[in-house]
Design a protein around this motif. Structure first.
Motif, PDB file in Angstrom:
ATOM      1  N   GLY A 314      -7.202 -12.792 -24.632  1.00  0.00           N
ATOM      2  CA  GLY A 314      -6.910 -14.200 -24.741  1.00  0.00           C
ATOM      3  C   GLY A 314      -5.340 -14.616 -24.462  1.00  0.00           C
ATOM      4  N   CYS A 315      -4.832 -13.689 -23.666  1.00  0.00           N
ATOM      5  CA  CYS A 315      -3.609 -13.804 -23.139  1.00  0.00           C
ATOM      6  C   CYS A 315      -3.391 -14.755 -21.864  1.00  0.00           C
ATOM      7  CB  CYS A 315      -2.747 -12.545 -23.050  1.00  0.00           C
ATOM      8  SG  CYS A 315      -2.197 -11.726 -24.509  1.00  0.00           S
ATOM      9  N   THR A 316      -3.683 -16.023 -22.080  1.00  0.00           N
ATOM     10  CA  THR A 316      -4.113 -16.796 -20.889  1.00  0.00           C
ATOM     11  C   THR A 316      -2.998 -17.157 -20.081  1.00  0.00           C
ATOM     12  OG1 THR A 316      -3.679 -18.773 -22.499  1.00  0.00           O
ATOM     13  CG2 THR A 316      -6.058 -18.062 -22.379  1.00  0.00           C
ATOM     14  N   GLN A 317      -1.896 -16.882 -20.232  1.00  0.00           N
ATOM     15  CA  GLN A 317      -0.812 -16.853 -19.349  1.00  0.00           C
ATOM     16  C   GLN A 317      -0.163 -15.725 -18.800  1.00  0.00           C
ATOM     17  OE1 GLN A 317       2.523 -20.311 -19.840  1.00  0.00           O
ATOM     18  NE2 GLN A 317       1.683 -20.321 -22.101  1.00  0.00           N
ATOM     19  N   LEU A 318      -0.849 -14.496 -19.254  1.00  0.00           N
ATOM     20  CA  LEU A 318      -0.438 -13.211 -18.500  1.00  0.00           C
ATOM     21  C   LEU A 318      -0.807 -13.327 -17.138  1.00  0.00           C
ATOM     22  CD1 LEU A 318       0.638 -10.351 -19.258  1.00  0.00           C
ATOM     23  CD2 LEU A 318      -1.714  -9.836 -19.545  1.00  0.00           C
ATOM     24  N   SER A 319       0.585 -12.953 -16.475  1.00  0.00           N
ATOM     25  CA  SER A 319       0.221 -13.048 -15.004  1.00  0.00           C
ATOM     26  C   SER A 319       0.685 -11.775 -14.347  1.00  0.00           C
ATOM     27  CB  SER A 319       0.776 -14.175 -14.217  1.00  0.00           C
ATOM     28  OG  SER A 319       2.090 -14.390 -14.621  1.00  0.00           O
ATOM     29  N   THR A 320       1.739 -11.186 -15.038  1.00  0.00           N
ATOM     30  CA  THR A 320       2.436  -9.698 -14.531  1.00  0.00           C
ATOM     31  C   THR A 320       2.334  -8.869 -15.509  1.00  0.00           C
ATOM     32  OG1 THR A 320       4.089 -11.406 -13.445  1.00  0.00           O
ATOM     33  CG2 THR A 320       4.375  -9.102 -13.806  1.00  0.00           C
ATOM     34  N   ILE A 321       1.727  -7.866 -15.071  1.00  0.00           N
ATOM     35  CA  ILE A 321       1.304  -6.281 -15.799  1.00  0.00           C
ATOM     36  C   ILE A 321       1.279  -5.363 -14.607  1.00  0.00           C
ATOM     37  CG2 ILE A 321      -0.771  -6.994 -15.976  1.00  0.00           C
ATOM     38  CD1 ILE A 321      -0.451  -5.135 -18.651  1.00  0.00           C
ATOM     39  N   LYS A 322       2.378  -4.559 -14.884  1.00  0.00           N
ATOM     40  CA  LYS A 322       2.406  -3.412 -13.718  1.00  0.00           C
ATOM     41  C   LYS A 322       1.724  -2.148 -14.476  1.00  0.00           C
ATOM     42  CE  LYS A 322       5.126  -0.329 -10.959  1.00  0.00           C
ATOM     43  NZ  LYS A 322       6.698  -0.172 -10.348  1.00  0.00           N
ATOM     44  N   MET A 323       0.553  -1.902 -13.872  1.00  0.00           N
ATOM     45  CA  MET A 323      -0.252  -0.715 -14.584  1.00  0.00           C
ATOM     46  C   MET A 323       0.669   0.609 -14.146  1.00  0.00           C
ATOM     47  SD  MET A 323      -2.748  -2.034 -16.127  1.00  0.00           S
ATOM     48  CE  MET A 323      -4.269  -0.900 -16.212  1.00  0.00           C
ATOM     49  N   VAL A 324       0.431   1.653 -14.990  1.00  0.00           N
ATOM     50  CA  VAL A 324       0.988   2.989 -14.663  1.00  0.00           C
ATOM     51  C   VAL A 324      -0.069   3.973 -14.278  1.00  0.00           C
ATOM     52  CG1 VAL A 324       3.124   2.371 -15.882  1.00  0.00           C
ATOM     53  CG2 VAL A 324       1.111   3.406 -17.054  1.00  0.00           C
ATOM     54  N   GLN A 325       0.543   5.076 -13.681  1.00  0.00           N
ATOM     55  CA  GLN A 325      -0.555   5.946 -13.258  1.00  0.00           C
ATOM     56  C   GLN A 325      -1.008   6.954 -14.269  1.00  0.00           C
ATOM     57  OE1 GLN A 325      -0.034   7.479  -9.218  1.00  0.00           O
ATOM     58  NE2 GLN A 325       1.632   6.178  -8.949  1.00  0.00           N
ATOM     59  N   THR A 326      -0.430   6.816 -15.411  1.00  0.00           N
ATOM     60  CA  THR A 326      -0.819   7.978 -16.300  1.00  0.00           C
ATOM     61  C   THR A 326      -2.082   7.298 -17.378  1.00  0.00           C
ATOM     62  OG1 THR A 326       0.921   6.850 -17.787  1.00  0.00           O
ATOM     63  CG2 THR A 326       1.545   8.848 -16.850  1.00  0.00           C
ATOM     64  N   ILE A 327      -2.553   6.020 -17.007  1.00  0.00           N
ATOM     65  CA  ILE A 327      -3.368   5.420 -17.958  1.00  0.00           C
ATOM     66  C   ILE A 327      -4.835   6.109 -17.467  1.00  0.00           C
ATOM     67  CG2 ILE A 327      -4.662   3.316 -18.289  1.00  0.00           C
ATOM     68  CD1 ILE A 327      -2.192   1.957 -17.828  1.00  0.00           C
ATOM     69  N   LYS A 328      -5.631   6.616 -18.558  1.00  0.00           N
ATOM     70  CA  LYS A 328      -6.866   7.078 -18.268  1.00  0.00           C
ATOM     71  C   LYS A 328      -7.893   6.219 -18.960  1.00  0.00           C
ATOM     72  CE  LYS A 328      -5.064  11.821 -18.613  1.00  0.00           C
ATOM     73  NZ  LYS A 328      -5.218  13.156 -19.676  1.00  0.00           N
ATOM     74  N   LYS A 329      -7.671   5.375 -19.865  1.00  0.00           N
ATOM     75  CA  LYS A 329      -8.908   4.724 -20.679  1.00  0.00           C
ATOM     76  C   LYS A 329      -8.349   3.129 -20.852  1.00  0.00           C
ATOM     77  CE  LYS A 329     -11.501   4.638 -24.720  1.00  0.00           C
ATOM     78  NZ  LYS A 329     -11.968   5.193 -26.267  1.00  0.00           N
ATOM     79  N   ILE A 330      -9.165   2.176 -20.838  1.00  0.00           N
ATOM     80  CA  ILE A 330      -8.896   0.718 -20.882  1.00  0.00           C
ATOM     81  C   ILE A 330     -10.135   0.603 -21.812  1.00  0.00           C
ATOM     82  CG2 ILE A 330      -8.993  -1.554 -19.798  1.00  0.00           C
ATOM     83  CD1 ILE A 330      -8.145  -0.300 -17.351  1.00  0.00           C
ATOM     84  N   GLY A 331      -9.652  -0.060 -23.070  1.00  0.00           N
ATOM     85  CA  GLY A 331     -10.484  -0.354 -24.000  1.00  0.00           C
ATOM     86  C   GLY A 331     -11.636  -1.814 -23.722  1.00  0.00           C
ATOM     87  N   GLU A 332     -12.470  -1.817 -24.708  1.00  0.00           N
ATOM     88  CA  GLU A 332     -13.510  -2.838 -24.617  1.00  0.00           C
ATOM     89  C   GLU A 332     -12.630  -4.139 -24.626  1.00  0.00           C
ATOM     90  OE1 GLU A 332     -17.206  -4.645 -27.157  1.00  0.00           O
ATOM     91  OE2 GLU A 332     -16.597  -2.583 -27.575  1.00  0.00           O
ATOM     92  N   SER A 333     -12.952  -5.177 -23.839  1.00  0.00           N
ATOM     93  CA  SER A 333     -12.308  -6.544 -23.763  1.00  0.00           C
ATOM     94  C   SER A 333     -11.084  -6.441 -23.782  1.00  0.00           C
ATOM     95  CB  SER A 333     -12.698  -7.328 -25.250  1.00  0.00           C
ATOM     96  OG  SER A 333     -14.250  -7.425 -25.134  1.00  0.00           O
ATOM     97  N   ALA A 334     -10.138  -5.511 -23.397  1.00  0.00           N
ATOM     98  CA  ALA A 334      -8.889  -5.272 -23.149  1.00  0.00           C
ATOM     99  C   ALA A 334      -8.090  -6.557 -22.591  1.00  0.00           C
ATOM    100  CB  ALA A 334      -8.426  -4.007 -22.474  1.00  0.00           C
ATOM    101  N   PHE A 335      -8.761  -7.021 -21.465  1.00  0.00           N
ATOM    102  CA  PHE A 335      -8.223  -8.031 -20.946  1.00  0.00           C
ATOM    103  C   PHE A 335      -8.971  -9.301 -20.624  1.00  0.00           C
ATOM    104  CE2 PHE A 335      -6.056  -4.288 -19.135  1.00  0.00           C
ATOM    105  CZ  PHE A 335      -4.657  -4.549 -18.823  1.00  0.00           C
ATOM    106  N   LYS A 336      -9.860  -9.616 -21.664  1.00  0.00           N
ATOM    107  CA  LYS A 336     -10.717 -10.593 -21.786  1.00  0.00           C
ATOM    108  C   LYS A 336     -10.013 -11.836 -21.663  1.00  0.00           C
ATOM    109  CE  LYS A 336     -14.820 -11.992 -24.281  1.00  0.00           C
ATOM    110  NZ  LYS A 336     -15.696 -11.773 -25.408  1.00  0.00           N
ATOM    111  N   ASN A 337     -10.392 -12.833 -20.715  1.00  0.00           N
ATOM    112  CA  ASN A 337      -9.947 -14.333 -20.876  1.00  0.00           C
ATOM    113  C   ASN A 337      -8.548 -14.411 -20.424  1.00  0.00           C
ATOM    114  OD1 ASN A 337     -12.648 -15.531 -21.684  1.00  0.00           O
ATOM    115  ND2 ASN A 337     -11.906 -15.050 -23.848  1.00  0.00           N
TER     116      ASN A 337
END
Length: 681
Positions: A314-337
């Motif tokens: 629901g972060c409808t204005q989120l446009s910038t997020i730099k993912m990092v190389q240590t991430i192993k898991k992304i949860g359910e509906s994490a970036f939904k909408n």
């Protein structure tokens, strides 16, 4: 007269001493100043001596009576006597120690308007409508402020806490709608801020939280619009629903690394545009920014390993997020909408992605890597995807290396040595024996017999022979005109080689089963192997830095004509060694060339080493020459001026799954002049 006066003074001093000695032993008991008590005793003795009325003087010994009589007779010289006595008294007084006074401490005055029970502030007697009630001081002894104690006290402007405050908890609605309150500065030791504790405190311009705070419950600071900065200390563990809802003065927020439990802490209608998760955090908490539709930028720490359920949903204005190389898991509906999000990189380290992780992110294109969970997730869920720039560069370089290998090969056999049965079989070793080029292959599921493919030296297919085993066959080596096949080389299995005489190999018919003439048990397995004329060198292709290669002295038994293998030397070699060439320099020196590969898309390497003394050396040193080759290089063999190389990349086991495939599939034995091969790159 002068002589008489001196005599009187002497008698007086003697009387003082006797009187002092005659005092009861308890006369000094309980006094803290011995010298002062002594002077007082002397004065009493003089008075008693002059009046001769006390029982003590009546019972005094004769010398004392004489002294007393003489002392009495000297009363005529009263002026001198009095002067002397005063002088003596003064002298004693000047040597007294000062009397120590015990300081008194006033007990703190507790506001009688407070109702405190066992450290809990349960009530406040003043009326909420009292306009003079502008400042209150919470006593240090209070450990908890109960629910609703100052609810709607609209004239309180300042709340302070006594030094040494023991406060640990502020209860539900405790200061709710204290609309004149200007600052919130809480004492060290406080751990809990209850539900709506400061909701509606609309005049507050500053909030200072202690380093001890652990829990901020729902709507705790709801609607405090004038606060422009809020520092959340490390140690904070829980931030509940809408804790900072409608705090419209905030434009940025940093979430401490210690926070593990959250739920929609900002919500809709806020002005927070940037949220930073502190370094040290390993998981973005579930629902932390759920429906935070003002947030445009999120900064993640390098320590992060997972993103929680609905973390940014629901972060409808989120446009910038730099993912990092240590991430192993992304949860359910994490970036939904997240409808403003256009690009998001999923590194190869991401192994698990929950359902609907990007559902409703209608403008999103995922940037992925080959054979990654991200690529598979995008493909299966019909999410637009493309390779990252670095991945595109890698793939282009791999193609360049492949083209270079192909173009450097011997053109007359460019389209020869075609590997058969690749759908179900995996190529492994290769060697030249007599007039044949031999390639060993095992079944992808180890459910069918391993095979040998036989070619002539012009690259034409001659025959396919079935072995009697279903093992993961490895190397094939020409040892004294015998084909030595590495077999049983699986973890936990007995390591052996199977021997097939060249004569038997010649006679075998296409499609038939060929039996080993005999088998030999080795100290180690023979995933890769080579023969230098006197010694057979072999080892396991393990993903480990402690791989041993064994050197066996090979002799032929004169009676049985069979080969014998006696282990004489051991050398540590690099992990993931797949093929081997050995050149004998002298009785004690060898020059080793190894092929190395691991994974379906990683580069392979041909590594050439300086000659080593096999008697004294314990490991191969750094290679003096390294040639980069396409992925999945296996067996290598040198015959004359030519080098034969085999790749397993075209096997169906590795290229039939589009989500985990070899990109460059080499389905032929490549033949190249050795000097050209070593000159590549």
């Amino acid at each position: 007269m002068k002589e008489k006066t001196l005599k009187s003074i002497s008698k007086l001093l003697v009387a003082v001493m006797i009187a002092t000695i005659a005092l009861p032993s308890g006369a000094f008991a309980g006094h803290g100043n011995y010298k002062q008590d002594k002077v007082m005793a002397a004065e009493v003795s003089i008075a008693d001596s002059e009046q001769e009325t006390t029982k003590e003087n009546t019972e005094t010994t004769k010398p004392a009576e004489e002294t007393s009589t003489d002392e009495s007779s000297t009363k005529e010289t009263g002026t001198d006597e009095t002067s002397t006595t005063e002088e003596s008294s003064t002298t004693e007084t000047t040597t007294q120690a000062p009397t120590t006074e015990v300081p008194t401490t006033e007990a703190p005055t507790i506001n009688p308007d407070f109702v405190i029970e066992n450290g809990v502030l349960t009530g406040y007697k003043k009326a909420a409508t009292d306009t003079t009630n502008k400042e209150i001081v919470i006593p240090a002894s209070v450990t908890k402020i109960n629910a609703n104690v100052f609810y709607q006290y609209k004239y309180i402007e300042k709340v302070t806490f006594e030094q040494g405050s023991l406060l640990q908890e502020i209860g539900e609605n405790a200061f709710k709608e204290c609309t004149a309150l200007k600052t919130i500065e809480l004492p060290e030791g406080l751990q809990i801020i209850g539900i709506e504790a400061y909701r509606g405190c609309s005049a507050v311009t500053e909030i200072k939280l202690p380093t001890t705070i652990k829990y901020i419950y729902k709507r705790a600071f709801y609607g405090i619009k004038k606060v422009k900065e809020l520092t959340l200390p490390e140690g904070l563990q829980k931030i509940n629903y809408h804790a900072f809802y409608k705090m419209t003065g905030l434009t940025s927020l940093t979430i401490p690394s210690t926070v593990t439990s959250t739920y929609e802490i900002i919500g809709k209608g806020a002005n927070v545009t940037t949220v930073t998760f502190a370094n040290g955090m390993t998981k973005v908490p579930n629902r932390v920014l759920l429906n935070a539709n003002s947030v445009k930028k999120v900064i993640l720490p390098e320590t992060l390993t997972s993103i929680g359920y609905q973390a940014f949903s629901g972060c409808t204005q989120l446009s910038t997020i730099k993912m990092v190389q240590t991430i192993k898991k992304i949860g359910e509906s994490a970036f939904k909408n997240c409808t403003s999000l256009k690009k998001l990189t999923l590194y190869k380290t991401v192994k698990t992605i929950g359902a609907n992780a990007f559902a409703g992110a209608t403008n999103l294109t995922l940037k992925v890597y080959s054979n990654s969970a991200g690529k598979k997730y995008a493909r299966v869920n019909n999410i637009p995807w493309e390779y990252t720039d670095s991945e595109k560069e890698r793939m282009a370089e791999d193609l360049r290396v492949y083209d270079m290998l192909v173009n450097s090969g011997i053109q007359s056999v460019k389209d020869k040595y075609i590997l058969l049965s690749l759908k179900n079989y995996v190529p492994q070793g290769t060697c030249v024996i007599g007039k044949y080029i031999v390639v060993s292959m095992y079944h992808k599921n180890l459910t069918a017999k391993s095979i040998l493919l036989i070619y002539d030296k012009r690259g034409n297919f001659v025959k396919k022979l079935k072995l009697t085993i279903k093992d993961h066959v490895g190397s094939v080596t020409n040892v004294k005109k015998n084909l030595v096949v590495g077999i049983n080389n699986l973890p936990g299995a007995v390591d052996k080689v199977g021997i097939i005489t060249y004569k038997k190999l010649l006679k075998a018919k296409n499609g038939k089963t060929i039996k080993f003439s005999y088998r030999v048990t080795l100290r180690g397995c023979a995933d890769f192997a080579a023969f230098d004329g006197t010694h057979f060198w072999a080892g396991r292709s393990a993903n480990s830095n402690s791989c041993l290669m064994y050197g066996y002295r090979v002799k032929r038994n004169k009676k049985t004509k069979r080969l014998t293998f006696t282990n004489q030397y051991n050398l540590y070699v690099p992990a993931n060694t797949q093929g081997l060439v050995v050149n004998k320099i002298s009785a004690t020196e060898r020059k080793f060339t190894l092929s190395q590969s691991y994974g379906r898309i990683a580069d392979s390497y041909l590594m050439v080493y300086e000659p080593v003394n096999i008697v004294t050396a314990s490991a191969l040193d750094t290679p003096v020459k390294t040639v980069v080759l396409p992925s999945m290089l296996e067996g290598i063999c040198v015959s004359g001026k030519k080098t034969y190389v085999v790749f397993e990349s075209a096997a169906g086991k590795y290229c039939s799954n589009q989500d985990n495939t070899s990109e460059i599939q080499i389905d032929k034995v490549k033949v190249i002049k050795t000097w050209k091969l070593l000159a590549l790159n």
